[in-house]
Design an enzyme around this catalytic site. Structure first.
Site, PDB file in Angstrom:
ATOM      1  N   THR A  39       0.818  -1.217   0.000  1.00 20.90           N
ATOM      2  CA  THR A  39       0.000   0.000   0.000  1.00 20.90           C
ATOM      3  C   THR A  39       0.845   1.257   0.000  1.00 20.90           C
ATOM      4  OG1 THR A  39      -1.768  -1.156   1.169  1.00 20.90           O
ATOM      5  CG2 THR A  39      -1.801   1.236   1.269  1.00 20.90           C
ATOM      6  N   TYR A  53      -7.325   0.125  -4.524  1.00 24.41           N
ATOM      7  CA  TYR A  53      -6.164   0.671  -5.214  1.00 24.41           C
ATOM      8  C   TYR A  53      -5.281  -0.460  -5.726  1.00 24.41           C
ATOM      9  CZ  TYR A  53      -4.460  -0.380  -0.547  1.00 24.41           C
ATOM     10  OH  TYR A  53      -4.180  -1.017   0.626  1.00 24.41           O
ATOM     11  N   THR A 119       1.070  -4.140   4.426  1.00 26.92           N
ATOM     12  CA  THR A 119       0.803  -4.391   5.836  1.00 26.92           C
ATOM     13  C   THR A 119       0.220  -5.771   6.130  1.00 26.92           C
ATOM     14  OG1 THR A 119      -1.386  -3.357   5.663  1.00 26.92           O
ATOM     15  CG2 THR A 119       0.461  -1.942   6.322  1.00 26.92           C
ATOM     16  N   ASP A 120      -0.364  -6.441   5.132  1.00 33.92           N
ATOM     17  CA  ASP A 120      -1.062  -7.700   5.411  1.00 33.92           C
ATOM     18  C   ASP A 120      -0.147  -8.765   6.006  1.00 33.92           C
ATOM     19  OD1 ASP A 120      -3.444  -6.665   4.609  1.00 33.92           O
ATOM     20  OD2 ASP A 120      -3.600  -7.815   2.750  1.00 33.92           O
ATOM     21  N   LYS A 192      -0.740  -6.831  13.262  1.00 34.37           N
ATOM     22  CA  LYS A 192      -1.761  -5.949  12.701  1.00 34.37           C
ATOM     23  C   LYS A 192      -3.058  -6.180  13.461  1.00 34.37           C
ATOM     24  CE  LYS A 192      -3.672  -4.430   8.261  1.00 34.37           C
ATOM     25  NZ  LYS A 192      -3.649  -4.623   6.790  1.00 34.37           N
ATOM     26  N   GLU A 312      -3.221 -29.973  29.249  1.00 35.82           N
ATOM     27  CA  GLU A 312      -3.728 -31.330  29.462  1.00 35.82           C
ATOM     28  C   GLU A 312      -2.598 -32.363  29.382  1.00 35.82           C
ATOM     29  OE1 GLU A 312      -6.801 -31.615  30.282  1.00 35.82           O
ATOM     30  OE2 GLU A 312      -7.398 -29.555  29.790  1.00 35.82           O
TER      31      GLU A 312
END
Length: 355
Positions: A39, A53, A119-120, A192, A312
């Site tokens: 981006t 975009y 950013t993903d 994020k 457990e």
């Protein structure tokens, strides 16, 4: 004669001041910006558009030229590693980045690296590099939530701040850093947290390392986990990473995805369980089967805060490992790198305890 002396004097001053300018430039840190798209390099049809975009539409030189102030802090050069939307990030790009960064930082005339990134998957790239870069020199990853063409785009200030951090002696030895929204975070801790907000990157469990305070990077803490120069991992001559899948735990568990992963030849499974890495009973039997086939199973959690620790007795008996405070996507990376070294469960648990 006086006129001739004045001309010579002026010429001498020009030479002296010119040389001082050269020396001043030489005194600045040398920072290389490696661009991967995202981006921060995005372009939209309208300046009011913040979605829809084209990511990675703008090249690294255009990004640098758009923020001339960065040259007040460093001698900057740029390289385009790739130009993608970071949702499409691959192991191949990670390996290429790690090799290039290690090559650059081995040179005396490179003082730090800035990586522009979508950013993903920014946090995943940051953590992978945190484990594979072999230098104390600053490596800073930066992105943006608004494309470069948007009104009040956050990319230019984020890029300026990233260069400020990379150029700072205070950032040496801090591991790979993420500089976004005037905050400095550790690659291991940051994630994020919001799909749209510019303040999306947070370290919800352990907090920020520092801030950009009126243009100056200021650190208040540092990570205690092994990274960069203290990491045991190397990806030199590695061409691919082991296949590790993430299985998400939920109500009404279904073993079908675990079966599919086993049949696909997975080498490791990160189970993003509920609570303290709790495993649905429908999934537990299949995960236990996976461990008998030599597949390493690590319990993580879909909960954003807290460590996954021993729980457990059946999990212990079935040889499930504990993921600590790493979120599932980062636990996957650590397991991938671990499997390059060993399949010994004791060694892998030790790695998760130290990184």
């Amino acid at each position: 004669m006086k006129g001739k002396i004045s001309v010579l004097f002026m010429a001498a001053l020009i030479v002296i001041f010119g040389m001082s300018t050269v020396f001043a430039e030489a005194g600045k840190p040398n920072i290389v910006i490696l661009a991967t798209g995202g981006t921060i390099a995005g372009s939209a049809a309208l300046d009011t558009a913040t979605t829809g975009y084209k990511a990675g539409a703008i090249g690294v030189n255009a990004l640098i030229n758009a923020v001339p102030e960065i040259k007040d802090y460093a001698n900057v050069s740029g390289e385009q590693i790739c130009n993608i939307d970071s949702k499409d990030m691959t192991d191949a790009v990670w390996l290429k980045l790690a090799d290039r960064i290690n090559e650059l930082l081995s040179k005396n005339d490179v003082d730090g690296i800035v990586i522009t990134h979508g950013t993903d998957t920014l946090e995943e790239t940051a953590y992978f590099l945190d484990l594979t870069i072999k230098s104390k020199k600053p490596v800073v990853i930066v992105g943006a939530m608004r494309p470069a063409t948007a009104i009040s785009a956050d990319g230019p200030m984020n890029l300026l701040n990233a260069v400020r951090v990379a150029a700072s002696s205070r950032a040496i030895g801090k591991g790979v850093l993420v500089a976004m929204n005037d905050e400095i975070d550790a690659a291991r801790d940051v994630t994020k947290t919001n799909t749209l907000a510019t303040s999306t990157f947070k370290a919800p469990e352990l907090g920020v390392l520092g801030y950009i305070e009126d243009g100056t990077p200021v650190f208040y803490r540092e990570t205690t986990r092994r990274n960069t120069i203290n990491s045991e991992f190397s990806v030199e001559k590695v061409t691919a990473l082991p296949y590790v899948a993430i299985i998400y735990g939920h109500a009404d568990g279904d073993k079908a995805l675990i079966d599919a992963a086993i049949n696909a030849g997975v080498k490791g499974i990160i189970y993003a369980g509920t609570g303290n890495g709790s495993v649905h009973k429908a999934d537990e039997a299949e995960l236990a089967k996976a461990t008998t086939l030599g597949i390493v199973v690590v319990r993580s959690s879909r909960v954003s805060n807290g460590a996954v620790i021993a729980a457990e007795q059946s999990y212990i008996n079935e040889h499930f490992l504990n993921g600590g405070t790493l979120n599932p996507q980062k636990a996957r990376i650590l397991l991938q790198l671990s499997l390059l070294k060993t399949h010994n469960l004791t060694d892998i648990q030790r790695i998760f305890d130290e990184y």
